[in-house]
Write an enzyme that holds these catalytic residues in place. Structure first.
Site, short mmCIF file in Angstrom:
data_model
loop_
_atom_site.label_atom_id
_atom_site.label_comp_id
_atom_site.label_asym_id
_atom_site.label_seq_id
_atom_site.Cartn_x
_atom_site.Cartn_y
_atom_site.Cartn_z
N PRO A 7 142.72 31.27 -34.30
CA PRO A 7 141.59 32.21 -34.35
C PRO A 7 140.33 31.45 -34.76
O PRO A 7 140.38 30.61 -35.66
CB PRO A 7 142.02 33.19 -35.45
CG PRO A 7 142.83 32.35 -36.39
CD PRO A 7 143.51 31.29 -35.54
N MET A 8 139.21 31.73 -34.11
CA MET A 8 137.95 31.11 -34.50
C MET A 8 136.85 32.15 -34.38
O MET A 8 136.51 32.59 -33.26
CB MET A 8 137.64 29.90 -33.62
CG MET A 8 138.68 28.79 -33.73
SD MET A 8 138.14 27.23 -32.99
CE MET A 8 136.90 26.74 -34.19
N GLU A 9 136.34 32.56 -35.52
CA GLU A 9 135.35 33.64 -35.54
C GLU A 9 134.14 33.27 -34.67
O GLU A 9 133.57 32.19 -34.77
CB GLU A 9 134.87 33.88 -36.98
CG GLU A 9 133.93 35.08 -37.09
CD GLU A 9 133.38 35.26 -38.49
OE1 GLU A 9 132.91 36.37 -38.80
OE2 GLU A 9 133.40 34.29 -39.26
N GLN A 68 145.25 39.01 -37.84
CA GLN A 68 144.98 38.29 -39.09
C GLN A 68 144.09 39.11 -40.01
O GLN A 68 143.06 39.63 -39.59
CB GLN A 68 144.32 36.94 -38.81
CG GLN A 68 144.20 36.09 -40.07
CD GLN A 68 143.57 34.73 -39.80
OE1 GLN A 68 142.36 34.63 -39.72
NE2 GLN A 68 144.40 33.69 -39.68
N CYS A 98 139.66 30.21 -44.46
CA CYS A 98 138.29 30.28 -43.93
C CYS A 98 137.32 29.59 -44.91
O CYS A 98 137.26 29.94 -46.08
CB CYS A 98 137.87 31.72 -43.72
SG CYS A 98 136.16 31.88 -43.12
N HIS A 168 145.89 23.86 -42.06
CA HIS A 168 144.74 23.13 -41.54
C HIS A 168 144.55 21.94 -42.47
O HIS A 168 144.26 22.11 -43.65
CB HIS A 168 143.50 24.02 -41.53
CG HIS A 168 142.30 23.38 -40.92
ND1 HIS A 168 141.42 24.06 -40.12
CD2 HIS A 168 141.81 22.11 -40.98
CE1 HIS A 168 140.45 23.25 -39.73
NE2 HIS A 168 140.69 22.05 -40.24
N ASN A 199 147.61 21.84 -38.03
CA ASN A 199 146.38 22.27 -37.39
C ASN A 199 145.24 21.36 -37.82
O ASN A 199 145.21 20.88 -38.95
CB ASN A 199 146.10 23.73 -37.77
CG ASN A 199 144.74 24.23 -37.31
OD1 ASN A 199 143.98 24.77 -38.10
ND2 ASN A 199 144.42 24.08 -36.04
N GLU A 201 141.79 19.02 -35.71
CA GLU A 201 141.36 17.79 -35.02
C GLU A 201 142.32 17.35 -33.92
O GLU A 201 142.46 16.17 -33.65
CB GLU A 201 141.24 16.69 -36.04
CG GLU A 201 139.92 16.01 -36.30
CD GLU A 201 138.63 16.56 -35.78
OE1 GLU A 201 137.99 15.86 -34.99
OE2 GLU A 201 138.24 17.66 -36.20
N ARG A 224 139.56 24.27 -31.35
CA ARG A 224 138.47 23.79 -30.51
C ARG A 224 138.95 22.85 -29.41
O ARG A 224 138.37 22.81 -28.32
CB ARG A 224 137.42 23.09 -31.38
CG ARG A 224 136.65 24.02 -32.30
CD ARG A 224 135.72 23.23 -33.22
NE ARG A 224 136.48 22.30 -34.08
CZ ARG A 224 135.94 21.27 -34.71
NH1 ARG A 224 134.66 21.00 -34.58
NH2 ARG A 224 136.69 20.51 -35.48
#
Length: 334
Positions: A7-9, A68, A98, A168, A199, A201, A224
């Site tokens: 998920p990426m806001e 989420q 986050c 992450h 998670n 890079e 990304r």
């Protein structure tokens, strides 16, 4: 190997989830965080963030999507999780990673990594509030300022009832600056009973292979890197199936095959987002695609100054038609 879509806001929302899962290779998605701040959210909020709830909790390509939640109050998180569970998500994920300043200022996201006992209370409350068959997972960073409490936080999530933890491999202080410290996931994986997902890079097949080797995780979450290279999950599958083959640095999905997905993305943006958001979303995706596709640079330069929806639609139709008719000259021209 298990591959999750992150998920990426403001970036990896339901529109990109639809497009990227159509390309293929993804086992499961996680939706953008839904902020819980004390009240019981109405159903329309859950549906706004996760329209896939109207499709059995799956994207139109059939890939399950886990909802989420982000918050710090155990009772409020439990109440909202119970309501959300009635709407049929694949599962519920809890955000403890986050790094956004606003979120952390209000005690959510990565700020909880300084309070393992609060993390345990939130996870346990949510786990008790939802049906036993529904997975409850969590996502964390290595820590807030440093990784000194990483294991305490991961154990708190496990002991609270989380069935899976995405790590992450950076702290909140690291933000999104490279590198990601995949090797720091290893002691967590060795100490925990539940599966860990690495998670951070992962932009290429080579990155993924190094991440798996350094973290010891067979499950990866792509963010990304998947947006910049929509064929990345498929490329990872191929590399996993053919470990002795040479896998080049170029994207597996050629630009000519990606162009129709751009057109679908634009169609969905125009149908589902507010007019003022539409052009910016296309430019945002093209901007990331430039990292992996030379052709995206030309496309970005052409669309960058456009704001009129009709003009962009016509431009994109010409672009797709030209790419389909003569993809090789376009690649050379870019």
């Amino acid at each position: 190997m298990t591959l999750l879509l992150a998920p990426m806001e403001g970036l990896l929302d339901f529109v990109l989830r639809d497009v990227l899962t159509r390309v293929g290779g993804v086992d499961r998605c996680v939706g953008e965080f839904i902020r819980v701040s004390g009240s019981l959210l109405p159903d329309r909020v859950f549906f706004r963030y996760l329209p896939e709830l109207r499709n059995g909790g799956r994207t139109l390509a059939g890939v399950p999507v886990r909802a989420q939640l982000l918050g710090s109050d155990p009772a409020s998180m439990a109440d909202n999780a119970a309501r959300l569970a009635q709407l049929g998500p694949e599962g519920i994920d809890l955000n403890f990673g986050c790094p956004a300043r606003t979120v952390n200022r209000h005690g959510g996201g990565a700020s909880l990594l300084r309070e393992p006992e609060r993390i345990a209370a939130v996870v346990a409350a949510v786990r008790r509030a939802v049906p036993a068959h529904l997975p409850v997972s969590a996502k964390m960073r290595l820590g807030y300022d440093d990784a000194s409490q990483a294991l305490d936080c991961a154990l708190a999530m496990q002991d609270g009832g989380a069935c899976e933890i995405v790590v992450h491999a950076r702290t909140k202080a690291d933000g999104y600056r490279p590198p990601a410290y995949w090797e720091q996931i290893t002691p967590l994986r060795q100490a925990l009973r539940v599966p860990l997902v690495a998670n951070g890079e992962i932009w290429t097949v080579q990155d993924a292979q190094r991440c798996r080797a350094e973290s010891g995780c067979d499950a990866l979450m792509l963010g990304r890197g998947m947006v910049a290279d929509p064929g990345l999950a498929l490329a990872l599958r191929r590399a996993d199936e053919q470990p002795h083959e040479e896998h080049g640095a170029a994207p597996l999905l050629p630009w000519s095959a990606l162009a129709p997905h751009l057109a679908r993305f634009w169609q969905m943006v125009c149908e589902d987002l507010e007019p003022g958001q539409r052009a910016g979303r296309l430019k945002q995706w093209l901007n990331l695609l430039r990292r992996r596709y030379p052709q995206a640079q030309q496309a970005f330069d052409e669309v960058r100054v456009m704001t009129d929806q009709r003009a962009i639609t016509q431009w994109l139709a010409r672009r797709v038609a030209a790419t389909a008719a003569d993809p090789v000259p376009m690649a050379r021209a870019a």
